[in-house]
Design a protein around this motif. Structure first.
Motif, PDB file in Angstrom:
ATOM      1  N   ARG A 123       8.598   5.825   0.251  1.00 32.27           N
ATOM      2  CA  ARG A 123       7.858   4.828  -0.524  1.00 32.27           C
ATOM      3  C   ARG A 123       7.378   3.701   0.381  1.00 32.27           C
ATOM      4  NH1 ARG A 123       6.829   6.212  -5.949  1.00 32.27           N
ATOM      5  NH2 ARG A 123       8.192   7.974  -6.289  1.00 32.27           N
ATOM      6  N   CYS A 124       6.194   3.235   0.123  1.00 35.79           N
ATOM      7  CA  CYS A 124       5.652   2.104   0.869  1.00 35.79           C
ATOM      8  C   CYS A 124       6.489   0.866   0.583  1.00 35.79           C
ATOM      9  CB  CYS A 124       4.203   1.875   0.442  1.00 35.79           C
ATOM     10  SG  CYS A 124       3.410   0.511   1.295  1.00 35.79           S
ATOM     11  N   PRO A 125       6.798   0.055   1.586  1.00 32.04           N
ATOM     12  CA  PRO A 125       7.588  -1.155   1.359  1.00 32.04           C
ATOM     13  C   PRO A 125       6.797  -2.282   0.689  1.00 32.04           C
ATOM     14  CG  PRO A 125       7.081  -0.924   3.694  1.00 32.04           C
ATOM     15  CD  PRO A 125       6.557   0.308   3.010  1.00 32.04           C
ATOM     16  N   HIS A 126       5.510  -2.086   0.495  1.00 35.52           N
ATOM     17  CA  HIS A 126       4.694  -3.105  -0.161  1.00 35.52           C
ATOM     18  C   HIS A 126       4.817  -2.969  -1.685  1.00 35.52           C
ATOM     19  CE1 HIS A 126       0.650  -4.872  -1.385  1.00 35.52           C
ATOM     20  NE2 HIS A 126       1.315  -5.868  -0.845  1.00 35.52           N
ATOM     21  N   THR A 156      -1.811   6.160   6.206  1.00 28.02           N
ATOM     22  CA  THR A 156      -2.406   5.100   5.403  1.00 28.02           C
ATOM     23  C   THR A 156      -1.901   5.211   3.975  1.00 28.02           C
ATOM     24  OG1 THR A 156      -4.369   5.116   6.789  1.00 28.02           O
ATOM     25  CG2 THR A 156      -4.585   4.051   4.638  1.00 28.02           C
ATOM     26  N   CYS A 157      -1.371   4.112   3.449  1.00 25.09           N
ATOM     27  CA  CYS A 157      -0.839   4.073   2.090  1.00 25.09           C
ATOM     28  C   CYS A 157      -1.967   4.302   1.080  1.00 25.09           C
ATOM     29  CB  CYS A 157      -0.174   2.715   1.848  1.00 25.09           C
ATOM     30  SG  CYS A 157       0.422   2.524   0.149  1.00 25.09           S
ATOM     31  N   PRO A 158      -1.696   5.097   0.026  1.00 23.99           N
ATOM     32  CA  PRO A 158      -2.751   5.404  -0.941  1.00 23.99           C
ATOM     33  C   PRO A 158      -3.123   4.233  -1.844  1.00 23.99           C
ATOM     34  CG  PRO A 158      -0.667   6.348  -1.673  1.00 23.99           C
ATOM     35  CD  PRO A 158      -0.433   5.787  -0.294  1.00 23.99           C
ATOM     36  N   TRP A 159      -2.296   3.200  -1.935  1.00 25.66           N
ATOM     37  CA  TRP A 159      -2.581   2.119  -2.886  1.00 25.66           C
ATOM     38  C   TRP A 159      -3.395   0.980  -2.273  1.00 25.66           C
ATOM     39  CZ3 TRP A 159       2.472   1.327  -6.233  1.00 25.66           C
ATOM     40  CH2 TRP A 159       2.650   2.484  -7.039  1.00 25.66           C
ATOM     41  N   HIS A 160      -2.876   0.334  -1.240  1.00 25.97           N
ATOM     42  CA  HIS A 160      -3.590  -0.829  -0.682  1.00 25.97           C
ATOM     43  C   HIS A 160      -3.904  -0.653   0.804  1.00 25.97           C
ATOM     44  CE1 HIS A 160      -0.786  -2.326  -3.934  1.00 25.97           C
ATOM     45  NE2 HIS A 160      -1.983  -2.524  -4.461  1.00 25.97           N
ATOM     46  N   GLU A 161      -3.740   0.581   1.277  1.00 19.77           N
ATOM     47  CA  GLU A 161      -4.201   0.976   2.612  1.00 19.77           C
ATOM     48  C   GLU A 161      -3.487   0.295   3.778  1.00 19.77           C
ATOM     49  OE1 GLU A 161      -8.484   0.778   2.404  1.00 19.77           O
ATOM     50  OE2 GLU A 161      -8.503   2.693   1.338  1.00 19.77           O
ATOM     51  N   ALA A 162      -2.237  -0.104   3.563  1.00 18.00           N
ATOM     52  CA  ALA A 162      -1.433  -0.498   4.733  1.00 18.00           C
ATOM     53  C   ALA A 162      -1.298   0.737   5.625  1.00 18.00           C
ATOM     54  CB  ALA A 162      -0.052  -0.973   4.297  1.00 18.00           C
ATOM     55  N   GLN A 163      -1.088   0.494   6.922  1.00 17.21           N
ATOM     56  CA  GLN A 163      -0.945   1.629   7.844  1.00 17.21           C
ATOM     57  C   GLN A 163       0.379   1.544   8.597  1.00 17.21           C
ATOM     58  OE1 GLN A 163      -4.668   1.556  10.119  1.00 17.21           O
ATOM     59  NE2 GLN A 163      -5.388   3.225   8.815  1.00 17.21           N
ATOM     60  N   PHE A 164       0.958   2.697   8.823  1.00 14.55           N
ATOM     61  CA  PHE A 164       2.243   2.813   9.509  1.00 14.55           C
ATOM     62  C   PHE A 164       2.157   3.901  10.568  1.00 14.55           C
ATOM     63  CE2 PHE A 164       2.858   1.709   5.086  1.00 14.55           C
ATOM     64  CZ  PHE A 164       3.666   0.576   5.158  1.00 14.55           C
ATOM     65  N   ARG A 165       2.892   3.709  11.649  1.00 17.09           N
ATOM     66  CA  ARG A 165       3.043   4.774  12.649  1.00 17.09           C
ATOM     67  C   ARG A 165       4.270   5.572  12.242  1.00 17.09           C
ATOM     68  NH1 ARG A 165       2.636   1.938  17.711  1.00 17.09           N
ATOM     69  NH2 ARG A 165       4.798   1.386  17.352  1.00 17.09           N
ATOM     70  N   VAL A 166       4.093   6.845  11.930  1.00 17.86           N
ATOM     71  CA  VAL A 166       5.204   7.618  11.368  1.00 17.86           C
ATOM     72  C   VAL A 166       6.267   7.984  12.402  1.00 17.86           C
ATOM     73  CG1 VAL A 166       3.964   8.551   9.391  1.00 17.86           C
ATOM     74  CG2 VAL A 166       3.894   9.763  11.559  1.00 17.86           C
ATOM     75  N   GLN A 214       6.679   1.819  12.424  1.00 14.25           N
ATOM     76  CA  GLN A 214       6.060   0.508  12.659  1.00 14.25           C
ATOM     77  C   GLN A 214       4.848   0.271  11.743  1.00 14.25           C
ATOM     78  OE1 GLN A 214       6.893  -1.926  15.230  1.00 14.25           O
ATOM     79  NE2 GLN A 214       5.412  -3.126  14.052  1.00 14.25           N
ATOM     80  N   VAL A 215       4.834  -0.905  11.066  1.00 13.22           N
ATOM     81  CA  VAL A 215       3.654  -1.257  10.289  1.00 13.22           C
ATOM     82  C   VAL A 215       2.556  -1.674  11.262  1.00 13.22           C
ATOM     83  CG1 VAL A 215       4.467  -3.635   9.858  1.00 13.22           C
ATOM     84  CG2 VAL A 215       2.761  -2.637   8.375  1.00 13.22           C
ATOM     85  N   LEU A 216       1.366  -1.098  11.080  1.00 12.21           N
ATOM     86  CA  LEU A 216       0.250  -1.369  11.991  1.00 12.21           C
ATOM     87  C   LEU A 216      -0.803  -2.242  11.343  1.00 12.21           C
ATOM     88  CD1 LEU A 216      -0.253   2.271  13.354  1.00 12.21           C
ATOM     89  CD2 LEU A 216       1.016   0.404  14.440  1.00 12.21           C
ATOM     90  N   ARG A 217      -0.826  -2.210   9.982  1.00 10.19           N
ATOM     91  CA  ARG A 217      -1.825  -3.004   9.277  1.00 10.19           C
ATOM     92  C   ARG A 217      -1.277  -3.355   7.902  1.00 10.19           C
ATOM     93  NH1 ARG A 217      -7.446  -0.196   7.930  1.00 10.19           N
ATOM     94  NH2 ARG A 217      -6.395   0.491   6.051  1.00 10.19           N
ATOM     95  N   GLY A 218      -1.480  -4.591   7.475  1.00 16.34           N
ATOM     96  CA  GLY A 218      -1.045  -5.048   6.177  1.00 16.34           C
ATOM     97  C   GLY A 218      -1.865  -4.423   5.080  1.00 16.34           C
ATOM     98  N   PRO A 219      -1.554  -4.733   3.824  1.00  9.42           N
ATOM     99  CA  PRO A 219      -0.727  -5.855   3.408  1.00  9.42           C
ATOM    100  C   PRO A 219       0.789  -5.653   3.526  1.00  9.42           C
ATOM    101  CG  PRO A 219      -1.512  -4.653   1.493  1.00  9.42           C
ATOM    102  CD  PRO A 219      -2.168  -4.038   2.687  1.00  9.42           C
ATOM    103  N   ALA A 220       1.289  -4.477   3.815  1.00 11.34           N
ATOM    104  CA  ALA A 220       2.736  -4.324   3.998  1.00 11.34           C
ATOM    105  C   ALA A 220       3.168  -5.131   5.222  1.00 11.34           C
ATOM    106  CB  ALA A 220       3.081  -2.853   4.186  1.00 11.34           C
ATOM    107  N   SER A 221       4.362  -5.707   5.146  1.00 13.08           N
ATOM    108  CA  SER A 221       4.850  -6.469   6.289  1.00 13.08           C
ATOM    109  C   SER A 221       6.138  -5.880   6.863  1.00 13.08           C
ATOM    110  CB  SER A 221       5.078  -7.936   5.906  1.00 13.08           C
ATOM    111  OG  SER A 221       5.945  -8.011   4.799  1.00 13.08           O
ATOM    112  N   GLU A 222       6.734  -4.953   6.136  1.00 14.51           N
ATOM    113  CA  GLU A 222       7.976  -4.321   6.610  1.00 14.51           C
ATOM    114  C   GLU A 222       7.676  -2.930   7.163  1.00 14.51           C
ATOM    115  OE1 GLU A 222      11.223  -4.097   3.718  1.00 14.51           O
ATOM    116  OE2 GLU A 222      10.233  -5.768   2.716  1.00 14.51           O
ATOM    117  N   ASN A 223       8.456  -2.539   8.164  1.00 13.69           N
ATOM    118  CA  ASN A 223       8.337  -1.184   8.711  1.00 13.69           C
ATOM    119  C   ASN A 223       8.942  -0.174   7.744  1.00 13.69           C
ATOM    120  OD1 ASN A 223       7.354  -2.388  11.005  1.00 13.69           O
ATOM    121  ND2 ASN A 223       9.294  -2.316  12.092  1.00 13.69           N
TER     122      ASN A 223
END
Ligand code: FES
Length: 103
Positions: free
Chosen positions: A43-46, A63-73, A77-86
Motif C-alpha cells: 500500500r502507498c504510504p500516502h 508510480t502510485c495509481p492514485w496521486h502518482e507518487a513514485q518509489f524505487r522498488v 525510496q520515495v522519488l516524488r511526492g505527494p508521498a513523503s515516506e518510503n
C-alpha cells in the motif's frame, strides 16, 4: 530470523511485472526486475494507501495509481511526492521453488 513464504515461484510475477500477495495480515508487493525479485509493502504510504499493484512500473520506478507518487522498488525510496515516506522493503529469499521474506 524466520522465513515467511509468500508464494510458489510458478505464480510469481513475470519479468517487469508486479503482483500483490496477502500472507496472514501482511500485504506485500513482489516485483520482478530482470529476473530478480524485490518485495515492498503493498500500500502507498500516502493518503488512504492506494494498492500499488495497480500502479505503473517502469524500470525500477513504481508510480502510485492514485496521486502518482513514485518509489524505487529496489529500496523503497520515495522519488516524488505527494508521498513523503518510503515503502517498507522486505529481503527476499528464493529457495525450494518458492519465494520467502525474512519476518
Ligand atoms: S495514495 Fe499514493 S500518492 Fe496518494
Amino acid at each position: 530470523m524466520d522465513l515467511l513464504k509468500i508464494c510458489d515461484l510458478e505464480i510469481a510475477p513475470s519479468l517487469g511485472n508486479l503482483k500483490q500477495f496477502k500472507v496472514g495480515i501482511l500485504e506485500v508487493l513482489v516485483v520482478n526486475i530482470e529476473g530478480e525479485f524485490f518485495c515492498t509493502s503493498a500500500r502507498c504510504p500516502h493518503a488512504g494507501g492506494a494498492p500499488l499493484a495497480e500502479g505503473t512500473l517502469k524500470g525500477t520506478v513504481l508510480t502510485c495509481p492514485w496521486h502518482e507518487a513514485q518509489f524505487r522498488v529496489t529500496d523503497g525510496q520515495v522519488l516524488r511526492g505527494p508521498a513523503s515516506e518510503n515503502l517498507l522493503v522486505y529481503k527476499i529469499i528464493v529457495k525450494d521453488n518458492s519465494i520467502f521474506i525474512e519476518a
